[in-house]
Design a protein around this motif. Sequence first.
Motif, PDB file in Angstrom:
ATOM      1  N   GLU A 119      21.759  50.583 -23.119  1.00 55.32           N
ATOM      2  CA  GLU A 119      21.885  51.511 -24.245  1.00 55.32           C
ATOM      3  C   GLU A 119      20.527  51.940 -24.808  1.00 55.32           C
ATOM      4  O   GLU A 119      20.351  53.082 -25.220  1.00 55.32           O
ATOM      5  CB  GLU A 119      22.724  50.865 -25.351  1.00 55.32           C
ATOM      6  N   ASP A 120      19.528  51.043 -24.812  1.00 56.25           N
ATOM      7  CA  ASP A 120      18.192  51.390 -25.318  1.00 56.25           C
ATOM      8  C   ASP A 120      17.529  52.448 -24.435  1.00 56.25           C
ATOM      9  O   ASP A 120      16.885  53.367 -24.931  1.00 56.25           O
ATOM     10  CB  ASP A 120      17.297  50.152 -25.397  1.00 56.25           C
ATOM     11  N   ILE A 121      17.683  52.330 -23.138  1.00 55.81           N
ATOM     12  CA  ILE A 121      17.100  53.314 -22.215  1.00 55.81           C
ATOM     13  C   ILE A 121      17.822  54.649 -22.377  1.00 55.81           C
ATOM     14  O   ILE A 121      17.202  55.703 -22.364  1.00 55.81           O
ATOM     15  CB  ILE A 121      17.180  52.805 -20.760  1.00 55.81           C
ATOM     16  N   LEU A 122      19.130  54.585 -22.574  1.00 55.45           N
ATOM     17  CA  LEU A 122      19.911  55.799 -22.789  1.00 55.45           C
ATOM     18  C   LEU A 122      19.416  56.536 -24.033  1.00 55.45           C
ATOM     19  O   LEU A 122      19.276  57.754 -24.028  1.00 55.45           O
ATOM     20  CB  LEU A 122      21.389  55.443 -22.928  1.00 55.45           C
ATOM     21  N   THR A 123      19.106  55.810 -25.082  1.00 53.50           N
ATOM     22  CA  THR A 123      18.587  56.403 -26.317  1.00 53.50           C
ATOM     23  C   THR A 123      17.248  57.095 -26.070  1.00 53.50           C
ATOM     24  O   THR A 123      17.004  58.190 -26.578  1.00 53.50           O
ATOM     25  CB  THR A 123      18.411  55.319 -27.402  1.00 53.50           C
ATOM     26  N   MET A 124      16.393  56.499 -25.275  1.00 51.41           N
ATOM     27  CA  MET A 124      15.079  57.081 -24.995  1.00 51.41           C
ATOM     28  C   MET A 124      15.173  58.318 -24.118  1.00 51.41           C
ATOM     29  O   MET A 124      14.265  59.126 -24.077  1.00 51.41           O
ATOM     30  CB  MET A 124      14.163  56.044 -24.320  1.00 51.41           C
ATOM     31  N   SER A 125      16.282  58.505 -23.439  1.00 50.05           N
ATOM     32  CA  SER A 125      16.419  59.649 -22.531  1.00 50.05           C
ATOM     33  C   SER A 125      16.834  60.928 -23.261  1.00 50.05           C
ATOM     34  O   SER A 125      17.063  61.938 -22.621  1.00 50.05           O
ATOM     35  CB  SER A 125      17.431  59.331 -21.429  1.00 50.05           C
ATOM     36  N   SER A 126      16.935  60.900 -24.569  1.00 50.00           N
ATOM     37  CA  SER A 126      17.372  62.063 -25.369  1.00 50.00           C
ATOM     38  C   SER A 126      18.766  62.517 -24.967  1.00 50.00           C
ATOM     39  O   SER A 126      19.063  63.698 -24.954  1.00 50.00           O
ATOM     40  CB  SER A 126      16.384  63.219 -25.239  1.00 50.00           C
ATOM     41  N   THR A 127      19.596  61.568 -24.647  1.00 49.77           N
ATOM     42  CA  THR A 127      20.984  61.854 -24.291  1.00 49.77           C
ATOM     43  C   THR A 127      21.861  61.535 -25.485  1.00 49.77           C
ATOM     44  O   THR A 127      21.711  60.501 -26.112  1.00 49.77           O
ATOM     45  CB  THR A 127      21.416  61.000 -23.078  1.00 49.77           C
ATOM     46  N   SER A 128      22.782  62.450 -25.804  1.00 46.54           N
ATOM     47  CA  SER A 128      23.752  62.199 -26.870  1.00 46.54           C
ATOM     48  C   SER A 128      25.043  61.731 -26.225  1.00 46.54           C
ATOM     49  O   SER A 128      25.464  62.274 -25.203  1.00 46.54           O
ATOM     50  CB  SER A 128      24.018  63.482 -27.655  1.00 46.54           C
ATOM     51  N   ALA A 129      25.664  60.731 -26.820  1.00 43.23           N
ATOM     52  CA  ALA A 129      26.895  60.194 -26.246  1.00 43.23           C
ATOM     53  C   ALA A 129      28.003  60.178 -27.293  1.00 43.23           C
ATOM     54  O   ALA A 129      27.785  59.803 -28.436  1.00 43.23           O
ATOM     55  CB  ALA A 129      26.659  58.784 -25.721  1.00 43.23           C
ATOM     56  N   LEU A 130      29.176  60.630 -26.872  1.00 41.25           N
ATOM     57  CA  LEU A 130      30.378  60.531 -27.687  1.00 41.25           C
ATOM     58  C   LEU A 130      31.336  59.650 -26.914  1.00 41.25           C
ATOM     59  O   LEU A 130      31.640  59.914 -25.749  1.00 41.25           O
ATOM     60  CB  LEU A 130      31.007  61.917 -27.903  1.00 41.25           C
ATOM     61  N   GLU A 131      31.793  58.578 -27.567  1.00 45.12           N
ATOM     62  CA  GLU A 131      32.691  57.637 -26.905  1.00 45.12           C
ATOM     63  C   GLU A 131      33.970  57.533 -27.724  1.00 45.12           C
ATOM     64  O   GLU A 131      33.926  57.272 -28.921  1.00 45.12           O
ATOM     65  CB  GLU A 131      32.012  56.268 -26.799  1.00 45.12           C
ATOM     66  N   VAL A 132      35.109  57.775 -27.084  1.00 41.37           N
ATOM     67  CA  VAL A 132      36.415  57.700 -27.744  1.00 41.37           C
ATOM     68  C   VAL A 132      37.220  56.607 -27.052  1.00 41.37           C
ATOM     69  O   VAL A 132      37.399  56.645 -25.831  1.00 41.37           O
ATOM     70  CB  VAL A 132      37.168  59.045 -27.641  1.00 41.37           C
ATOM     71  N   VAL A 133      37.678  55.637 -27.831  1.00 41.64           N
ATOM     72  CA  VAL A 133      38.493  54.564 -27.276  1.00 41.64           C
ATOM     73  C   VAL A 133      39.956  54.983 -27.354  1.00 41.64           C
ATOM     74  O   VAL A 133      40.446  55.373 -28.415  1.00 41.64           O
ATOM     75  CB  VAL A 133      38.284  53.250 -28.062  1.00 41.64           C
ATOM     76  N   VAL A 134      40.639  54.939 -26.221  1.00 41.21           N
ATOM     77  CA  VAL A 134      42.068  55.242 -26.164  1.00 41.21           C
ATOM     78  C   VAL A 134      42.787  53.900 -26.155  1.00 41.21           C
ATOM     79  O   VAL A 134      42.564  53.078 -25.277  1.00 41.21           O
ATOM     80  CB  VAL A 134      42.420  56.063 -24.902  1.00 41.21           C
ATOM     81  N   ALA A 135      43.618  53.685 -27.176  1.00 39.28           N
ATOM     82  CA  ALA A 135      44.318  52.414 -27.308  1.00 39.28           C
ATOM     83  C   ALA A 135      45.784  52.668 -27.621  1.00 39.28           C
ATOM     84  O   ALA A 135      46.145  53.701 -28.185  1.00 39.28           O
ATOM     85  CB  ALA A 135      43.680  51.570 -28.414  1.00 39.28           C
ATOM     86  N   ARG A 136      46.582  51.711 -27.276  1.00 44.57           N
ATOM     87  CA  ARG A 136      48.005  51.795 -27.561  1.00 44.57           C
ATOM     88  C   ARG A 136      48.206  51.538 -29.060  1.00 44.57           C
ATOM     89  O   ARG A 136      47.537  50.700 -29.650  1.00 44.57           O
ATOM     90  CB  ARG A 136      48.743  50.733 -26.743  1.00 44.57           C
ATOM     91  N   THR A 137      49.125  52.246 -29.672  1.00 46.17           N
ATOM     92  CA  THR A 137      49.444  52.025 -31.082  1.00 46.17           C
ATOM     93  C   THR A 137      50.952  51.846 -31.230  1.00 46.17           C
ATOM     94  O   THR A 137      51.715  52.156 -30.313  1.00 46.17           O
ATOM     95  CB  THR A 137      49.003  53.225 -31.959  1.00 46.17           C
ATOM     96  N   VAL A 138      51.361  51.369 -32.372  1.00 50.68           N
ATOM     97  CA  VAL A 138      52.799  51.215 -32.615  1.00 50.68           C
ATOM     98  C   VAL A 138      53.421  52.597 -32.780  1.00 50.68           C
ATOM     99  O   VAL A 138      52.722  53.575 -33.071  1.00 50.68           O
ATOM    100  CB  VAL A 138      53.073  50.354 -33.866  1.00 50.68           C
ATOM    101  N   LYS A 139      54.725  52.687 -32.615  1.00 48.51           N
ATOM    102  CA  LYS A 139      55.427  53.953 -32.790  1.00 48.51           C
ATOM    103  C   LYS A 139      55.224  54.431 -34.223  1.00 48.51           C
ATOM    104  O   LYS A 139      55.092  53.635 -35.151  1.00 48.51           O
ATOM    105  CB  LYS A 139      56.911  53.781 -32.509  1.00 48.51           C
ATOM    106  N   GLY A 140      55.211  55.747 -34.398  1.00 50.51           N
ATOM    107  CA  GLY A 140      54.959  56.339 -35.709  1.00 50.51           C
ATOM    108  C   GLY A 140      55.822  55.782 -36.815  1.00 50.51           C
ATOM    109  O   GLY A 140      55.353  55.461 -37.894  1.00 50.51           O
ATOM    110  N   LYS A 141      57.107  55.613 -36.555  1.00 52.17           N
ATOM    111  CA  LYS A 141      58.010  55.130 -37.604  1.00 52.17           C
ATOM    112  C   LYS A 141      57.734  53.680 -37.981  1.00 52.17           C
ATOM    113  O   LYS A 141      58.082  53.241 -39.066  1.00 52.17           O
ATOM    114  CB  LYS A 141      59.464  55.297 -37.187  1.00 52.17           C
ATOM    115  N   ASP A 142      57.083  52.931 -37.083  1.00 56.77           N
ATOM    116  CA  ASP A 142      56.782  51.526 -37.348  1.00 56.77           C
ATOM    117  C   ASP A 142      55.369  51.312 -37.882  1.00 56.77           C
ATOM    118  O   ASP A 142      54.984  50.183 -38.166  1.00 56.77           O
ATOM    119  CB  ASP A 142      56.959  50.706 -36.062  1.00 56.77           C
TER     120      ASP A 142
END
Length: 141
Positions: free
Chosen positions: A104-127
Motif C-alpha cells: 500500500e505504501d508503494i501504491l501511494t507513492m505511485s500517484s494512484t488513486s484507489a476506490l475499494e468497495v466491499v460487497v457483503a451479504r446483508t439481512v433482508k430489508g424487512k429484517d
Amino acid sequence: MEQMFHIDSFILHKESTADDIKHTTLFDSTDIKNAMRKVATFIGEIDPLSPLNSGFHIVSFPLIDRFSDLPCPELTEDENEEIYKIVMLGTSEPFGSKLLDMDEDILTMSSTSALEVVVARTVKGKDSEYLPEPYKPLYIG
C-alpha cells in the motif's frame, strides 16, 4: 491532464481453498478524457439562473457506455461474510493489475488513486435493524 491517465477496475475474491486473492477485470481500461470533456462542457454551458450555479453539488458523469453484471454470490452460512471487493484504480501506470499486488505504501507513492468497495451479504430489508418502523409494512412476508 496526463495523456496516460486511465481507470482500471477489478473484482477481488478469495480462493475458497486458500487465502490467495484472485482478481478479474470488471471492465476494460478506460480513458477518462471523454468524461472530463463532458464535465468541462457542463460547467461552461450552465445556465446562470440554475440552482447548480451556486453552492455544493455532486454531478455524475458515466465513464463507460455499457454496464457489467457483478458475479452472483455463493451461498454460505455466514450472513456477514465479505463476498468480494470491487477496486477501481485511477493511475498513469500502464498495468493497473500489477498495482494490486504492490504494498500500500508503494501504491501511494505511485500517484494512484484507489476506490475499494466491499460487497457483503446483508439481512433482508424487512429484517434490518436500520429499517424505520413506518416502512416495515411495505415489505411482504
